[in-house]
Write an enzyme that holds these catalytic residues in place. Structure first.
Site, PDB file in Angstrom:
ATOM      1  N   SER A 176      -5.693  10.555  -8.334  1.00 38.71           N
ATOM      2  CA  SER A 176      -6.892  10.187  -9.097  1.00 38.71           C
ATOM      3  C   SER A 176      -7.686  11.426  -9.474  1.00 38.71           C
ATOM      4  O   SER A 176      -8.340  11.470 -10.509  1.00 38.71           O
ATOM      5  CB  SER A 176      -7.766   9.244  -8.268  1.00 38.71           C
ATOM      6  OG  SER A 176      -7.035   8.081  -7.988  1.00 38.71           O
TER       7      SER A 176
ATOM      8  N   GLN B 239      -2.492  12.777   6.279  1.00 39.71           N
ATOM      9  CA  GLN B 239      -3.065  11.439   6.493  1.00 39.71           C
ATOM     10  C   GLN B 239      -2.014  10.488   7.088  1.00 39.71           C
ATOM     11  O   GLN B 239      -2.327   9.683   7.966  1.00 39.71           O
ATOM     12  CB  GLN B 239      -3.587  10.891   5.166  1.00 39.71           C
ATOM     13  CG  GLN B 239      -3.995   9.435   5.201  1.00 39.71           C
ATOM     14  CD  GLN B 239      -4.681   8.986   3.932  1.00 39.71           C
ATOM     15  OE1 GLN B 239      -5.845   9.284   3.733  1.00 39.71           O
ATOM     16  NE2 GLN B 239      -3.983   8.270   3.063  1.00 39.71           N
TER      17      GLN B 239
ATOM     18  N   GLY C 115       1.462   5.935  -9.001  1.00 40.19           N
ATOM     19  CA  GLY C 115       1.774   6.181  -7.586  1.00 40.19           C
ATOM     20  C   GLY C 115       1.369   4.984  -6.735  1.00 40.19           C
ATOM     21  O   GLY C 115       2.138   4.508  -5.893  1.00 40.19           O
ATOM     22  N   HIS C 116       0.150   4.501  -6.950  1.00 44.60           N
ATOM     23  CA  HIS C 116      -0.296   3.307  -6.203  1.00 44.60           C
ATOM     24  C   HIS C 116       0.606   2.114  -6.523  1.00 44.60           C
ATOM     25  O   HIS C 116       0.961   1.335  -5.639  1.00 44.60           O
ATOM     26  CB  HIS C 116      -1.724   2.926  -6.593  1.00 44.60           C
ATOM     27  CG  HIS C 116      -2.762   3.942  -6.230  1.00 44.60           C
ATOM     28  ND1 HIS C 116      -3.410   4.713  -7.159  1.00 44.60           N
ATOM     29  CD2 HIS C 116      -3.273   4.295  -5.030  1.00 44.60           C
ATOM     30  CE1 HIS C 116      -4.280   5.499  -6.558  1.00 44.60           C
ATOM     31  NE2 HIS C 116      -4.215   5.273  -5.271  1.00 44.60           N
TER      32      HIS C 116
ATOM     33  N   ASP D 237      -0.310  12.338   0.680  1.00 48.28           N
ATOM     34  CA  ASP D 237      -1.306  12.649   1.715  1.00 48.28           C
ATOM     35  C   ASP D 237      -0.565  12.766   3.054  1.00 48.28           C
ATOM     36  O   ASP D 237      -0.719  11.923   3.940  1.00 48.28           O
ATOM     37  CB  ASP D 237      -2.363  11.548   1.761  1.00 48.28           C
ATOM     38  CG  ASP D 237      -3.102  11.438   0.440  1.00 48.28           C
ATOM     39  OD1 ASP D 237      -3.833  12.373   0.090  1.00 48.28           O
ATOM     40  OD2 ASP D 237      -2.928  10.421  -0.266  1.00 48.28           O
TER      41      ASP D 237
ATOM     42  N   MET E 126      -8.231   3.492  -2.584  1.00 45.24           N
ATOM     43  CA  MET E 126      -9.628   3.690  -2.974  1.00 45.24           C
ATOM     44  C   MET E 126      -9.794   3.331  -4.455  1.00 45.24           C
ATOM     45  O   MET E 126     -10.705   3.804  -5.119  1.00 45.24           O
ATOM     46  CB  MET E 126     -10.059   5.136  -2.710  1.00 45.24           C
ATOM     47  CG  MET E 126     -10.000   5.477  -1.220  1.00 45.24           C
ATOM     48  SD  MET E 126     -11.138   6.771  -0.698  1.00 45.24           S
ATOM     49  CE  MET E 126     -10.558   8.145  -1.671  1.00 45.24           C
ATOM     50  N   GLY E 127      -8.901   2.479  -4.953  1.00 45.08           N
ATOM     51  CA  GLY E 127      -8.990   2.052  -6.348  1.00 45.08           C
ATOM     52  C   GLY E 127      -8.569   3.160  -7.298  1.00 45.08           C
ATOM     53  O   GLY E 127      -7.869   4.096  -6.909  1.00 45.08           O
ATOM     54  N   ASN E 128      -8.982   3.021  -8.573  1.00 42.20           N
ATOM     55  CA  ASN E 128      -8.579   3.954  -9.628  1.00 42.20           C
ATOM     56  C   ASN E 128      -7.051   4.131  -9.598  1.00 42.20           C
ATOM     57  O   ASN E 128      -6.522   5.233  -9.457  1.00 42.20           O
ATOM     58  CB  ASN E 128      -9.293   5.305  -9.483  1.00 42.20           C
ATOM     59  CG  ASN E 128      -9.080   6.164 -10.726  1.00 42.20           C
ATOM     60  OD1 ASN E 128      -8.528   7.249 -10.658  1.00 42.20           O
ATOM     61  ND2 ASN E 128      -9.478   5.660 -11.870  1.00 42.20           N
TER      62      ASN E 128
HETATM   63  O1  PAF Z   1      -5.355   7.483   0.713  1.00 42.35           O
HETATM   64  C1  PAF Z   1      -6.393   6.858   0.418  1.00 42.35           C
HETATM   65  O2  PAF Z   1      -6.551   6.372  -0.689  1.00 42.35           O
HETATM   66  C2  PAF Z   1      -7.478   6.685   1.468  1.00 42.35           C
HETATM   67  O3  PAF Z   1      -7.583   7.804   2.273  1.00 42.35           O
HETATM   68  C3  PAF Z   1      -7.297   5.417   2.312  1.00 42.35           C
HETATM   69  C4  PAF Z   1      -6.024   5.455   3.133  1.00 42.35           C
HETATM   70  C5  PAF Z   1      -7.279   4.195   1.409  1.00 42.35           C
HETATM   71  C6  PAF Z   1      -8.468   5.270   3.300  1.00 42.35           C
HETATM   72  O4  PAF Z   1      -9.685   5.200   2.632  1.00 42.35           O
END
Ligand code: PAF
Length: 280
Positions: free
Chosen positions: A188, A155, A36-37, A152, A30-32
């Protein structure tokens, strides 16, 4: 790095790679972007020659009183970071591209069982929104590998179920959680914390780690969870849940049940809702 916003441009770029047989890894975000990303992008790059990152703040995974409007958006910094990481393609769709019929009437994907417990109980519709947008991204990009972060945890299980039940031919890779020196998981939403709250927030990981240690020693799990909840509350957090569950489906461990577990917590602190987990 190429940046595309439309399905047509996305398809054109991916088509050329696919025709030449190059494997494609997708990192949905989701950007930002934070470290970690970046570690997830590096994992993707180590596994496939082509890396696609999507950046889309997905409205359907936010509840009506949640932080969709306030969610931090830093597209320029994100583009620069992804360029430096050698990402091949950044997909930055508009809401209308992802939800051509609008968000309200859109087809939704439900993942029964996993979606209405823990974070799903407090955030109704959240995991349906996640499963829906991830399915759309999988269809648009058609990667053969996708990378998500372990922070997450719930998720990741929802997405595993999605991949299994909808038969997406996609390998999932789960990247380890990166942490500040205090143990606080990178997120974030940490930006919502004041300096003092950042110190308090470190209690989440310390508590989960201790809970994991106690469960490994065979202590009574109900007692461990109760003590963990009390410790977070004593640190000034408003606890949503602090619990130990079976790692494969987040069900409550039954007496005598064997198998890997996970300690998970979600708690509110100031403007932030923080989550974390430790595998046992
Ligand atoms: O983990 C996230 O950043 C969001 O939940 C994802 C997997 C990009 C879905 O919008």
């Amino acid at each position: 790095m190429r940046t595309v916003v439309t399905r047509e441009d996305l398809r054109a770029t991916l088509g050329a790679w696919r025709r030449s047989g190059e494997g494609i890894a997708l990192v949905p975000t989701m950007g930002n972007l934070h470290a970690g990303h970046r570690s997830l992008v590096e994992l993707a790059g180590a596994r496939r020659p082509r890396v696609v990152v999507s950046s889309f703040v997905n409205p359907t995974q936010f509840g009506p009183n949640e932080d969709y409007a306030a969610y931090p958006r830093t597209p320029d910094a994100d583009r620069a970071a992804l360029h430096d990481l050698g990402v091949d393609l950044l997909f930055e769709p508009e809401v209308a591209t992802m939800y051509p019929g609008g968000t309200e009437g859109s087809v939704r994907i439900e993942v029964p069982g996993l979606s209405d417990i823990l974070c799903g109980r407090t955030r109704p519709g959240h995991f349906s929104g996640v499963a829906t947008v991830v399915a759309k991204l999988f269809n648009l990009v058609q990667p053969d590998l996708a990378v998500f972060g372990q922070k997450d945890y719930q998720q990741t299980l929802v997405i595993r179920r999605l991949v299994r039940d909808v038969s997406f031919p996609i390998e999932l890779v789960i990247g380890a959680t990166l942490r500040e020196p205090s143990g606080l998981a990178l997120s974030s939403r940490n930006q919502y914390l004041t300096a003092g709250e950042r110190v308090q927030a470190a209690a989440i990981h310390a508590t989960l780690q201790d809970m994991a240690g106690q469960v490994r020693l065979g202590e009574d799990e109900a007692v461990v969870c109760e003590a963990g909840t009390a410790r977070l509350a004593a640190a000034g957090l408003r606890v949503d849940y602090c619990t130990v569950r079976m790692a494969d489906d987040l069900s409550e461990p039954q007496p005598g049940q064997q198998g890997p577990r996970v300690a998970l917590a979600a708690a509110y602190l100031g403007r932030a809702r923080l989550i974390d987990n430790v595998l046992i």
